[in-house]
Design a protein around this motif. Sequence first.
Motif, PDB file in Angstrom:
ATOM      1  N   SER A 117      -5.684  -1.550   1.992  1.00 55.03           N
ATOM      2  CA  SER A 117      -5.034  -2.574   2.803  1.00 55.03           C
ATOM      3  C   SER A 117      -3.877  -3.190   2.034  1.00 55.03           C
ATOM      4  CB  SER A 117      -6.028  -3.663   3.221  1.00 55.03           C
ATOM      5  OG  SER A 117      -6.544  -4.322   2.078  1.00 55.03           O
ATOM      6  N   LYS A 118      -2.955  -3.772   2.764  1.00 55.36           N
ATOM      7  CA  LYS A 118      -1.852  -4.494   2.131  1.00 55.36           C
ATOM      8  C   LYS A 118      -2.307  -5.913   1.848  1.00 55.36           C
ATOM      9  CE  LYS A 118       1.555  -5.963   4.584  1.00 55.36           C
ATOM     10  NZ  LYS A 118       2.698  -5.967   5.504  1.00 55.36           N
ATOM     11  N   ALA A 119      -2.124  -6.363   0.617  1.00 54.51           N
ATOM     12  CA  ALA A 119      -2.568  -7.702   0.234  1.00 54.51           C
ATOM     13  C   ALA A 119      -1.716  -8.773   0.905  1.00 54.51           C
ATOM     14  CB  ALA A 119      -2.505  -7.855  -1.281  1.00 54.51           C
ATOM     15  N   ASN A 120      -2.285  -9.956   1.034  1.00 54.33           N
ATOM     16  CA  ASN A 120      -1.525 -11.071   1.590  1.00 54.33           C
ATOM     17  C   ASN A 120      -0.851 -11.884   0.484  1.00 54.33           C
ATOM     18  OD1 ASN A 120      -3.700 -12.315   0.386  1.00 54.33           O
ATOM     19  ND2 ASN A 120      -4.375 -13.429   2.221  1.00 54.33           N
ATOM     20  N   ARG A 127       6.707  -8.062  -5.574  1.00 54.34           N
ATOM     21  CA  ARG A 127       6.494  -6.726  -5.028  1.00 54.34           C
ATOM     22  C   ARG A 127       5.254  -6.673  -4.139  1.00 54.34           C
ATOM     23  NH1 ARG A 127       7.704  -4.329 -10.930  1.00 54.34           N
ATOM     24  NH2 ARG A 127       5.719  -5.382 -11.304  1.00 54.34           N
ATOM     25  N   THR A 128       5.316  -5.804  -3.149  1.00 55.43           N
ATOM     26  CA  THR A 128       4.168  -5.575  -2.270  1.00 55.43           C
ATOM     27  C   THR A 128       2.990  -5.062  -3.090  1.00 55.43           C
ATOM     28  OG1 THR A 128       5.717  -4.943  -0.524  1.00 55.43           O
ATOM     29  CG2 THR A 128       3.397  -4.408  -0.175  1.00 55.43           C
ATOM     30  N   VAL A 129       1.792  -5.498  -2.721  1.00 53.50           N
ATOM     31  CA  VAL A 129       0.566  -5.069  -3.397  1.00 53.50           C
ATOM     32  C   VAL A 129      -0.340  -4.362  -2.402  1.00 53.50           C
ATOM     33  CG1 VAL A 129      -1.496  -5.814  -4.651  1.00 53.50           C
ATOM     34  CG2 VAL A 129       0.695  -6.999  -5.025  1.00 53.50           C
ATOM     35  N   LEU A 130      -0.763  -3.168  -2.745  1.00 50.53           N
ATOM     36  CA  LEU A 130      -1.786  -2.476  -1.967  1.00 50.53           C
ATOM     37  C   LEU A 130      -3.111  -2.593  -2.706  1.00 50.53           C
ATOM     38  CD1 LEU A 130      -0.236   0.866  -0.605  1.00 50.53           C
ATOM     39  CD2 LEU A 130      -0.551  -1.312   0.565  1.00 50.53           C
ATOM     40  N   ILE A 131      -4.161  -2.923  -1.953  1.00 51.20           N
ATOM     41  CA  ILE A 131      -5.502  -3.007  -2.533  1.00 51.20           C
ATOM     42  C   ILE A 131      -6.310  -1.810  -2.059  1.00 51.20           C
ATOM     43  CG2 ILE A 131      -7.670  -4.308  -2.547  1.00 51.20           C
ATOM     44  CD1 ILE A 131      -6.068  -6.850  -2.284  1.00 51.20           C
ATOM     45  N   MET A 132      -6.910  -1.112  -3.011  1.00 50.25           N
ATOM     46  CA  MET A 132      -7.720   0.063  -2.701  1.00 50.25           C
ATOM     47  C   MET A 132      -9.142  -0.168  -3.197  1.00 50.25           C
ATOM     48  SD  MET A 132      -5.008   3.068  -3.550  1.00 50.25           S
ATOM     49  CE  MET A 132      -3.410   3.043  -2.749  1.00 50.25           C
ATOM     50  N   ARG A 133     -10.101   0.140  -2.338  1.00 54.85           N
ATOM     51  CA  ARG A 133     -11.510  -0.021  -2.694  1.00 54.85           C
ATOM     52  C   ARG A 133     -12.245   1.274  -2.352  1.00 54.85           C
ATOM     53  NH1 ARG A 133     -12.984  -5.870  -0.179  1.00 54.85           N
ATOM     54  NH2 ARG A 133     -11.882  -5.037   1.637  1.00 54.85           N
ATOM     55  N   HIS A 159       8.220  -3.678   3.347  1.00 54.11           N
ATOM     56  CA  HIS A 159       8.090  -5.092   3.005  1.00 54.11           C
ATOM     57  C   HIS A 159       8.501  -5.400   1.565  1.00 54.11           C
ATOM     58  CE1 HIS A 159       5.717  -5.130   6.722  1.00 54.11           C
ATOM     59  NE2 HIS A 159       5.922  -6.427   6.735  1.00 54.11           N
ATOM     60  N   LEU A 160       9.082  -4.437   0.877  1.00 57.31           N
ATOM     61  CA  LEU A 160       9.569  -4.716  -0.465  1.00 57.31           C
ATOM     62  C   LEU A 160      10.788  -5.636  -0.386  1.00 57.31           C
ATOM     63  CD1 LEU A 160       9.344  -1.174  -2.097  1.00 57.31           C
ATOM     64  CD2 LEU A 160       7.976  -3.175  -2.703  1.00 57.31           C
ATOM     65  N   PRO A 161      10.912  -6.576  -1.332  1.00 52.41           N
ATOM     66  CA  PRO A 161      12.084  -7.455  -1.318  1.00 52.41           C
ATOM     67  C   PRO A 161      13.355  -6.672  -1.617  1.00 52.41           C
ATOM     68  CG  PRO A 161      10.801  -7.782  -3.319  1.00 52.41           C
ATOM     69  CD  PRO A 161       9.988  -6.889  -2.433  1.00 52.41           C
ATOM     70  N   GLU A 162      14.475  -7.212  -1.204  1.00 53.29           N
ATOM     71  CA  GLU A 162      15.760  -6.537  -1.407  1.00 53.29           C
ATOM     72  C   GLU A 162      15.979  -6.259  -2.886  1.00 53.29           C
ATOM     73  OE1 GLU A 162      20.517  -7.179  -0.363  1.00 53.29           O
ATOM     74  OE2 GLU A 162      19.015  -8.665   0.272  1.00 53.29           O
ATOM     75  N   GLU A 165      12.330  -1.414  -5.420  1.00 55.67           N
ATOM     76  CA  GLU A 165      11.945  -0.100  -4.917  1.00 55.67           C
ATOM     77  C   GLU A 165      10.493   0.251  -5.189  1.00 55.67           C
ATOM     78  OE1 GLU A 165      14.012   2.570  -3.334  1.00 55.67           O
ATOM     79  OE2 GLU A 165      14.911   0.650  -2.809  1.00 55.67           O
ATOM     80  N   GLN A 166       9.794  -0.591  -5.945  1.00 62.48           N
ATOM     81  CA  GLN A 166       8.447  -0.234  -6.358  1.00 62.48           C
ATOM     82  C   GLN A 166       7.413  -1.264  -5.894  1.00 62.48           C
ATOM     83  OE1 GLN A 166       9.148   0.221 -10.636  1.00 62.48           O
ATOM     84  NE2 GLN A 166       9.030   2.433 -10.363  1.00 62.48           N
ATOM     85  N   MET A 167       6.173  -0.818  -5.831  1.00 62.28           N
ATOM     86  CA  MET A 167       5.057  -1.668  -5.420  1.00 62.28           C
ATOM     87  C   MET A 167       3.979  -1.651  -6.504  1.00 62.28           C
ATOM     88  SD  MET A 167       3.276   0.892  -2.616  1.00 62.28           S
ATOM     89  CE  MET A 167       4.857   1.430  -1.938  1.00 62.28           C
ATOM     90  N   SER A 168       2.978  -2.489  -6.327  1.00 64.65           N
ATOM     91  CA  SER A 168       1.841  -2.531  -7.254  1.00 64.65           C
ATOM     92  C   SER A 168       0.568  -2.169  -6.512  1.00 64.65           C
ATOM     93  CB  SER A 168       1.709  -3.932  -7.869  1.00 64.65           C
ATOM     94  OG  SER A 168       2.826  -4.255  -8.667  1.00 64.65           O
ATOM     95  N   TRP A 169      -0.353  -1.537  -7.230  1.00 63.81           N
ATOM     96  CA  TRP A 169      -1.643  -1.171  -6.656  1.00 63.81           C
ATOM     97  C   TRP A 169      -2.766  -1.803  -7.458  1.00 63.81           C
ATOM     98  CZ3 TRP A 169      -1.638   4.782  -5.328  1.00 63.81           C
ATOM     99  CH2 TRP A 169      -0.708   5.005  -4.289  1.00 63.81           C
ATOM    100  N   LEU A 170      -3.723  -2.360  -6.753  1.00 67.72           N
ATOM    101  CA  LEU A 170      -4.967  -2.842  -7.349  1.00 67.72           C
ATOM    102  C   LEU A 170      -6.105  -1.981  -6.812  1.00 67.72           C
ATOM    103  CD1 LEU A 170      -4.589  -6.733  -7.028  1.00 67.72           C
ATOM    104  CD2 LEU A 170      -4.557  -5.396  -9.138  1.00 67.72           C
ATOM    105  N   ILE A 171      -6.841  -1.349  -7.694  1.00 63.80           N
ATOM    106  CA  ILE A 171      -7.909  -0.456  -7.277  1.00 63.80           C
ATOM    107  C   ILE A 171      -9.240  -0.987  -7.796  1.00 63.80           C
ATOM    108  CG2 ILE A 171      -8.740   1.915  -7.243  1.00 63.80           C
ATOM    109  CD1 ILE A 171      -5.913   2.837  -7.872  1.00 63.80           C
TER     110      ILE A 171
END
Length: 308
Positions: A117-120, A127-133, A159-162, A165-171
């Motif tokens: 899911s995409k974190a709030n 940067r956008t954060v995706l959470i993986m479980r 949804h990345l800010p101007e 180009e990169q996002m973060s993942w929490l697993i």
Amino acid sequence: MTSFGHVSYFLLQFLYYAKLSVDMSMFWRRPQNHPENDAAARDSKVRELREGLGPLSGRSLKFCTDACLRRYLEARNWNVDKAHKMLEETLKWRSTFKPEEIRWHEVAHEGETGKVSKANFHDRLGRTVLIMRPGKQNTASPEGNIRHLVYLMENAILHLPEGQEQMSWLIDFNGWSLNTNVPIKTARDIIYILQNHYPERLAIVVLYNPPRIFEAFWKVVKYFVDQKTFKKIKFAYPNNKDSLELMKTFFDTENLPSEFGGKATLKYDHEEFSRLMAQDDMKTAKFWGFDDKQVVVTEPVSLAPPAI
């Protein structure tokens, strides 16, 4: 499955959840002769790559921004010919798989447990954060798992800010076991798609409370891995001072869920998340310049070349 098979499967799952999407050339150190510190040389190679692509139109033109071209060049060590080949393959894949046309209602069943899911919240750089479980894996459908992850990748990118180009993942590995693994072929196909069609999209991957064998394996691999890539993979554990400091470096603990050592509460509400994704689908349609009501859902296509 033999003992060796179990270990191989275990490590493949590690590669899958670490994602390693900057391309598999990471498994050897890159020569340091590319122009990553020479702005003029980089700009020249971007122009050369754009000229090599020839005239573009429609979604391909919108996709191939200068920032996009830089990511593909970076992934191929600033070799224009290799970056050109890689980008052409991505454009071909996007024209058939049509990731920008996937809508939440098509993949919502894959997300019922909140496995991805995409974190709030964002990381400290916005940067956008995706959470993986992975412990909440709920289906064995190759197409479903892949389309679900691709959908969320596209959503996170949008949804990345101007200028980012990169996002973060929490697993979060709590509850993970061999019984909750995605199938080997699915993991292989996902790795292929991420490394070839989403290069240089990951800023950091935090593996939280993974089996210790993952970190032991990574410590061996580091001797063969480009240091830029190695620094993107972080291991963190509960009730560990160093891990808490690590998380504080990248995230505001006030927003970070307690499952990752923060003070917030992580409660995945599928109905609410679906509502937000439906809203985002309209934004996606507007971004790509088509009427969402006219999107035609195509049958799943071949996702990756057959394993050799």
